[in-house]
Design a protein around this motif. Sequence first.
Motif, short mmCIF file in Angstrom:
data_model
loop_
_atom_site.label_atom_id
_atom_site.label_comp_id
_atom_site.label_asym_id
_atom_site.label_seq_id
_atom_site.Cartn_x
_atom_site.Cartn_y
_atom_site.Cartn_z
N ASN A 57 2.40 -6.71 -8.61
CA ASN A 57 2.13 -5.40 -8.01
C ASN A 57 3.45 -4.81 -7.48
OD1 ASN A 57 -1.08 -5.28 -7.74
ND2 ASN A 57 -0.41 -7.36 -7.26
N GLN A 58 4.34 -4.52 -8.40
CA GLN A 58 5.68 -4.10 -7.98
C GLN A 58 5.70 -2.70 -7.36
OE1 GLN A 58 8.95 -5.27 -10.51
NE2 GLN A 58 7.81 -7.04 -11.30
N LYS A 59 4.72 -1.88 -7.70
CA LYS A 59 4.62 -0.57 -7.03
C LYS A 59 4.30 -0.77 -5.56
CE LYS A 59 2.22 3.90 -7.26
NZ LYS A 59 1.64 3.89 -5.91
N ARG A 60 3.34 -1.66 -5.28
CA ARG A 60 2.99 -1.94 -3.88
C ARG A 60 4.16 -2.62 -3.17
NH1 ARG A 60 2.05 -0.76 0.65
NH2 ARG A 60 0.96 -2.18 2.07
N ALA A 61 4.89 -3.47 -3.91
CA ALA A 61 6.05 -4.13 -3.32
C ALA A 61 7.08 -3.11 -2.86
CB ALA A 61 6.67 -5.09 -4.34
#
Length: 336
Positions: free
Chosen positions: A297-301
Motif C-alpha cells: 500500500n505505497q500510496k497509503r505509505a
Amino acid sequence: MIESYFFPEILHRLPFVVKSIGQYNVYHLVNSLFDLRVSGADLDCDVFHGFEGCSLYSMRAAKKRGAITVLDEATYHISETIQLFRDEYQLLALNMPKWVEKGDLTIKRKYLEFKVSDYVFVGSEKIKKDFIKHEKRTPESIFVIPYGCNLERFRPGKKEDSTFRIVFVGIIGVRKGAYYILEAFKQLKLKNAEFILISPIDEDFQPIFNKYKDIVTHINGVSQQELNRYLNNASVFVLPSIVESFGMATAEAMACGVPVIVSENCGMTCQDGVEGFVVPIRNIEALKEKILFLYNNQKRAKEMGQEGIEYVKQFTWDNYYSKIAKAYNTILQTAK
C-alpha cells in the motif's frame, strides 16, 4: 557562561586505553572523571541540572551549597533496563555482560544519583511511568521533556528509485532489537527490496548479524547530510528497540516524510496507524505484517509520511528549551 572540560575525552582517543580496559569501562571512567572535575567547581546556583551517569559527585556538591538538583534521564530506570537486557541476552543465547549479570560500580552510581536528585527530567510519558514505579516518585517530581530534532537539516526530498527500502539507524545490537527486524526481512523475501542498517555493530551481536549479512547492506556510519539522503530514499524506517531513550532517528525519518515502524518501548513513537505503526517488542510477525502493509500500500505509505512531517514539527529544539525553562520556573516557584 560555558566552561568545557575536555581532558576526560582524551581517553576516548587513546586506542591502547580502549583496548586494555574496554569501551564500556572507558565510557564510565570518562564520566567519573568529568563528574569529579565539575564537583570541584563553583557550584553556587539555584538549580543544578546533571545528566545521568556523570552527575553523582557534582549533584552532592551542589546540594551542599543549597541547590535544587535535577537529574536528566535519557532512558528507562536502570532496574527495568537490566531486566530487559537479561531477558534478551537469554533469548538470543548470548554471553551476558557482567554489568547485566551482577551489576557494577556504574550501576550502583545510577541508583545513588536517583537518591540525591530532587527532580527528574525524562523524554517520554512511558519512561516517567517507569520511574514512578521503580523509585516511588511523585508525578510532580518528574517532568516529561521530549528532545528536539533539527528540522532544517532533515527535510523531505525526492526518492531516487522504485526500490522498496527499509532503513534502520542505531547501534546494531541487542538494545535496538536488531535481530527481530533482520529475521522479519529474511522471512518476508520481498522482491525489489533492500534493507540498509546504518551504525556500528555491537561486538557481542556480531555472530548473529553474520547470519544475515549477505541479504542486507551495512554502513558503519554516515554524515548528517548523507543520512538525510538515505532517509529520503527510504520506503520505511524501522526501530524495534527493546530498550530505548528517545530514538532521535525516528524523528529525523518523520521529518524526511518516511513512515515509521517503532516498538512500544521507543521514547519517540508515532500515532499508531497515522504516521506509521507501533508494535510490541520481540514480535517478528507484527514487524512482517506492518512492513508488508506498507509494501503493498505505497500510496497509503506516502500519506503516512506526509502526516509524519506535520507531527514532528512539535519536536524542535526551541520547544525543548522552552519546556526546560518552564520546568525550571515551576521548580523554583515550588521551592518558595
